[in-house]
Design a protein around this motif. Structure first.
Motif, short mmCIF file in Angstrom:
data_model
loop_
_atom_site.label_atom_id
_atom_site.label_comp_id
_atom_site.label_asym_id
_atom_site.label_seq_id
_atom_site.Cartn_x
_atom_site.Cartn_y
_atom_site.Cartn_z
N LEU A 115 1.04 -53.74 -4.80
CA LEU A 115 0.26 -53.08 -3.76
C LEU A 115 -1.16 -52.77 -4.21
CD1 LEU A 115 3.04 -50.58 -2.61
CD2 LEU A 115 2.29 -52.61 -1.37
N ALA A 116 -1.43 -52.96 -5.51
CA ALA A 116 -2.73 -52.55 -6.06
C ALA A 116 -3.92 -53.10 -5.27
CB ALA A 116 -2.81 -52.94 -7.54
N PRO A 117 -3.93 -54.39 -4.90
CA PRO A 117 -5.09 -54.90 -4.17
C PRO A 117 -5.28 -54.22 -2.82
CG PRO A 117 -3.75 -56.71 -5.02
CD PRO A 117 -2.96 -55.46 -5.21
N LEU A 118 -4.19 -53.78 -2.21
CA LEU A 118 -4.29 -53.14 -0.89
C LEU A 118 -4.86 -51.74 -0.99
CD1 LEU A 118 -0.80 -54.24 0.49
CD2 LEU A 118 -3.03 -55.04 1.31
N VAL A 119 -4.63 -51.10 -2.12
CA VAL A 119 -5.09 -49.71 -2.28
C VAL A 119 -6.61 -49.63 -2.32
CG1 VAL A 119 -4.91 -47.64 -3.72
CG2 VAL A 119 -2.94 -49.11 -3.43
N THR A 120 -7.22 -50.71 -2.73
CA THR A 120 -8.70 -50.68 -2.78
C THR A 120 -9.31 -50.50 -1.40
OG1 THR A 120 -8.72 -53.08 -2.63
CG2 THR A 120 -8.81 -52.15 -4.84
N ALA A 121 -8.55 -50.84 -0.34
CA ALA A 121 -9.06 -50.67 1.02
C ALA A 121 -8.72 -49.30 1.59
CB ALA A 121 -8.48 -51.76 1.93
N GLY A 122 -8.03 -48.48 0.85
CA GLY A 122 -7.68 -47.13 1.33
C GLY A 122 -6.32 -46.74 0.81
N LEU A 124 -2.43 -45.58 0.36
CA LEU A 124 -1.17 -46.01 0.95
C LEU A 124 -0.11 -44.95 0.68
CD1 LEU A 124 -0.85 -49.73 -0.26
CD2 LEU A 124 -1.43 -48.96 2.05
N ARG A 125 0.75 -44.76 1.67
CA ARG A 125 1.93 -43.92 1.46
C ARG A 125 3.08 -44.88 1.16
NH1 ARG A 125 6.39 -41.64 4.05
NH2 ARG A 125 6.66 -39.40 3.69
N VAL A 126 3.74 -44.69 0.05
CA VAL A 126 4.81 -45.62 -0.33
C VAL A 126 6.11 -44.84 -0.48
CG1 VAL A 126 4.29 -45.46 -2.80
CG2 VAL A 126 5.50 -47.44 -1.94
N ARG A 141 -3.56 -43.70 -4.36
CA ARG A 141 -4.98 -43.58 -4.00
C ARG A 141 -5.86 -44.58 -4.74
NH1 ARG A 141 -6.55 -39.56 -1.00
NH2 ARG A 141 -5.03 -38.00 -0.38
N ASP A 142 -5.34 -45.17 -5.82
CA ASP A 142 -6.13 -46.17 -6.54
C ASP A 142 -5.19 -47.19 -7.16
OD1 ASP A 142 -5.29 -45.20 -9.20
OD2 ASP A 142 -6.43 -43.42 -8.58
N PRO A 143 -5.72 -48.35 -7.53
CA PRO A 143 -4.86 -49.42 -8.07
C PRO A 143 -4.05 -48.98 -9.29
CG PRO A 143 -7.02 -50.29 -7.51
CD PRO A 143 -7.11 -48.80 -7.34
N ALA A 144 -4.63 -48.11 -10.09
CA ALA A 144 -3.89 -47.67 -11.27
C ALA A 144 -2.62 -46.94 -10.87
CB ALA A 144 -4.79 -46.76 -12.12
N ALA A 145 -2.73 -46.13 -9.81
CA ALA A 145 -1.54 -45.40 -9.34
C ALA A 145 -0.49 -46.38 -8.84
CB ALA A 145 -1.94 -44.43 -8.23
N ALA A 146 -0.93 -47.45 -8.20
CA ALA A 146 0.02 -48.46 -7.70
C ALA A 146 0.73 -49.12 -8.88
CB ALA A 146 -0.71 -49.49 -6.86
#
Lengths: 265, 542
Positions: A115-122, A124-126, A141-146
């Motif tokens: 999901l990391a690339p998608l988080v860059t656009a805003g 995500l609730r997972v 909230r950021d790719p690292a969190a994903a």
């Protein structure tokens, strides 16, 4: 005399069930409250004993009982296959999106890192499906969190599906509407106009006869955030009365009398 | 055209890899198929844009995400093997056990409970096997012999699934079915190595073969595996899988490739014949004729009349006609839902794309009075729109049949709606009941109206050009209007509700929200306006 079986959870707010049973008993219905948790059940001996069943519990045992009763020809509301579809967020979201109903942008995967690339656009609730009491629900909230979220595994080590939805950062309101038999129950005064129509359409798209439909409202836009095919816990007397009306209407379309029901344990 | 086959797979550790599926892919590709292997757990799937991309989607993975994805694809019209509903049912051991038992398959005594300790009294009669109710591949399976083994047992999702343990006489039997062929493998449980899983082939005795066939029939599939334990000489089916590994089956990859190639071909053929509904029309036409014979047989004879809630009559003729149609449709189109006036409505149809909407005897009152306007009406709604209709009047030897993109025939002869655009000269049909209940007095003299029983029949006559238009001020039910509405549309006409909108079908409530108008395109606007004026006049009188 018509008879109704209520598949109930162990604990619930009495308003809905009280109003439902009072209304139907006043009409001469026999109403049996069934709490499937209470006893061991032999599914090979379970047969329909009522003209109609209302599935008002989402416990695995109640769902299983509804499935077995359906397979044996009982009329169960909501229909068991529709409940299974509506409770699966992957199937539910696809069905609603295909019906051109507004759902938040949603994805599924087995790896948080994907999901990391998608988080860059805003954000995500997972959440994993099925989720247990909200465990492992997170906002990325950021790719690292994903990447750190990783994969959730069940007790046998198998990957659990993850469902990610775009966080509604500008949501100005969240609310639920209850729909019974194609009619939205009050109170919906003050809710955005299109919500009632969307709620009815979402319920119909999923093949449900009653449901709670959740909405988030952003500036000028409504999004359906959830559909609960077992809305008992958020309901009150209005829901009970409406369900009684639904049961009465369905009574005209009942199957012939069915054999006796046997419960063992 | 080259079939496109998508596989939903689970990634296994290198040590667990079986050569069977890669061989299947190679053989399918060698025959010209486009094969795509998908690993849902490794992808990110955008749910709002999910569309079927293959002629056939093969659900091979036992994972939850693959199952959900198969369900999502099926809801978008994909052909999934094994069908999503079957695969989902087979993941649930409670449902599986009940269906097998109902089909006459020997299954052990079974219990489910939210409290494992509630099972303790059952141990007095012997040990139990406790399993996850949604498990697979033997995960979490254990034999419980003492009550202490149940203490604190809450199971998966707080649900404990238990079966009576039958001590096996030897090693377990794994039986595989591929397209009706049955293969037996003796296998020690639990298998430790790949060689253990290959087991040892054994000839399947006729009685065991019969059990396996009943398992397949219980779910309507012929690609599956079952686990059978022989205990004291008696067989017990203890598990069933929708797409097992087929390890130990001679030439498994070749047999599976044959099976999947044929399944993909069938899926392609079904997709290409989806319109113009060739087979649907053949089947519905024959069933309408057969049901019409039932009506003719009982016509004019004394019949016991029961009353439905609401007072409508129902007779043996209704029920026998219904049985002919429903049984025939169920056999011919097992994946479609059926919504008939004379069958219980479980509501399952509401989530389905294709729904047969049936009135086995429309205009029962006219029929009981000895009239000749009662009909059999068989319609097919697809995504809520009337797509196909067959209306048979056995007393006047009229059969009107048609579908989207096919056109309409009257007794096999192509017909169209009339081109009449002059309301004053139009031949219009109205309901006999409405006519007798005050419509006659309020009808403008300029409108040439003929009362006819059965909304299905009126609509069929409009489609066949035998009438120029028909209308009803009363909301009509779906059973008697779906076929007729499909016919009028397929014959080039228009059918609307009184507000000008198109009628929807497979709705929650059987009755349309308002009355209906049908006519050829030249007449429809004027007729709709005239009928609205009548309705307003009726409202004013109230």
């Amino acid at each position: 005399m018509n008879s109704l079986g209520l598949l109930l959870p162990e604990a619930f707010t009495p308003g809905t069930v009280g109003a439902l049973t009072t209304a139907l008993r006043a009409d001469g219905w026999r109403v049996q409250e069934i709490r499937p948790q209470a006893r061991a059940m032999d599914p090979t001996r379970l047969l329909p004993a009522h003209d109609l069943y209302l599935l008002l519990s989402s416990s695995p045992l109640a769902l299983a009982m509804a499935g077995v009763l359906t397979a044996r020809g009982a009329m169960v509301l909501n229909p068991h296959p529709a409940v299974i579809r509506a409770r699966d967020p992957i199937v539910r979201t696809t069905v609603l999106a295909a019906a051109a109903l507004p759902v938040p942008p949603s994805w599924t995967t087995g790896q948080g890192a994907a999901l990391a690339p998608l988080v860059t656009a805003g954000p995500l609730r997972v959440e994993p499906h099925p989720t247990a009491d909200g465990a492992d629900v997170a906002e990325l909230r950021d790719p690292a969190a994903a990447r750190a979220y990783g994969a959730i595994r069940d007790r046998f080590g198998l990957p659990v599906p993850l469902v990610a939805t775009r966080t509604m950062t500008r949501a100005i309101g969240r609310f639920w509407l209850e729909v019974v038999g194609g009619v939205v129950l009050p109170p919906f005064i003050g809710r955005p106009g299109p919500a009632a129509g969307l709620a009815v359409a979402a319920t119909a798209a999923l093949g449900l006869l009653f449901a709670g439909v959740g909405f988030a409202e952003t500036a000028g836009r409504l999004v359906i955030t959830g559909v609960d095919p077992v809305p008992l816990v958020v309901g009150g007397a209005d829901l009970g009365a409406a369900l009684a009306g639904l049961v009465r209407r369905r009574a005209g379309r009942l199957a012939p009398p069915t054999p006796a029901y046997e419960e063992v344990g | 055209m080259t079939p496109r086959i998508g596989f939903l797979l689970a990634r296994h550790p290198a040590g667990r890899k079986s050569p069977i599926m890669p061989e299947v892919f190679a053989q399918l590709r060698a025959r010209g198929a486009t094969v795509e292997a998908r690993y849902p757990e490794e992808e990110v799937v955008d749910l709002s844009r999910l569309e079927p991309a293959h002629d056939l989607t093969v659900l091979k993975s036992g994972g939850d995400l693959a199952l959900s994805l198969a369900g999502a694809l099926a809801s978008r019209g994909a052909t999934v093997l094994n069908p999503y509903a079957v695969a989902a049912a087979l993941r649930d051991k409670i449902l599986t056990t009940r269906r097998l038992q109902a089909a006459g398959v020997p299954v052990p005594e079974t219990w489910v409970t939210a409290d494992g300790e509630a099972l303790a009294p059952l141990l007095a009669n012997g040990p139990l096997v406790v399993k996850p109710y949604r498990g697979s591949q033997g995960r979490g399976v254990r034999v419980v012999r003492e009550a202490s083994g149940l203490v604190g047992e809450r199971g998966e999702g707080n649900l404990v699934f238990a079966q009576r343990f039958h001590q096996p006489d030897g090693v377990d039997r794994k039986i595989y079915c591929i397209g009706g062929e049955v293969f037996g493998v003796l296998r020690a449980w639990p298998p430790q190595t790949y060689e253990d899983k290959l087991g040892e082939p054994f000839p399947v005795a006729p009685e065991m073969r019969a059990i396996v066939q009943r398992c397949g029939e219980a779910f309507g599939i012929d690609l599956f595996g079952v686990d059978i334990v022989i205990s004291e000489g008696r067989p017990w089916v203890v598990d069933m899988q929708a797409f097992p590994g087929f390890k130990g089956v001679p030439e498994a990859a070749h047999r599976l490739a044959d099976y999947l190639w044929a399944a993909a071909g069938r899926a392609q053929a079904a997709a290409s014949s989806r319109t113009p509904y060739t087979r649907e029309l053949e089947v519905a036409t024959q069933l309408a004729r057969d049901a019409g014979e039932v009506l003719r047989r009982h016509h004019g004879r004394p019949l016991d009349i029961a009353r439905k809630l609401g007072g409508e009559p129902v007779t043996r003729a209704d029920l026998e006609s219904n049985a002919v149609i429903v049984d025939g449709l169920r056999r011919a189109f097992p994946d479609d839902a059926i919504y008939s006036e004379e069958s219980p409505d479980t509501g399952e149809r509401l989530g389905r794309r294709r729904v047969w909407i049936v009135d086995p005897l429309d205009a029962t009152s006219n029929y009981l009075d000895g009239g000749d306007e009662a009909v059999v009406s068989i319609g097919l709604a697809v995504d809520g729109r009337p797509a196909l209709g067959v209306v048979c009047n056995p007393f006047r030897d009229e059969l009107v049949a048609g579908a989207d993109g096919v056109g309409v025939t009257l007794n096999g002869r192509p017909v169209l709606v009339s081109a009449c655009g002059d309301l004053a000269r139009a031949r219009l049909h109205v309901s006999r009941k409405e006519w007798g209940r005050g419509l006659r007095e309020r009808m403008p003299e300029a409108l040439p109206v003929e009362p006819v029983a059965s909304m299905a029949y009126k609509l069929a006559r409009v489609a066949a050009g035998l009438a120029d238009g028909a209308f009803s001020l009363k909301p009509r039910k779906e059973w008697g209007t779906c076929a007729g509405a499909a016919l009028v549309r397929a014959a080039g006409g228009r059918v609307t509700l009184l507000d000008g909108s198109e009628p929807g079908f497979n709705r929650i409530e059987p009755r349309q929200p308002m009355g209906m108008v049908a006519a050829g395109p030249a007449l429809h606007p004027a007729l709709l306006e005239a009928v609205r004026a009548l309705e307003q006049e009726q409202e004013a009188l109230r």
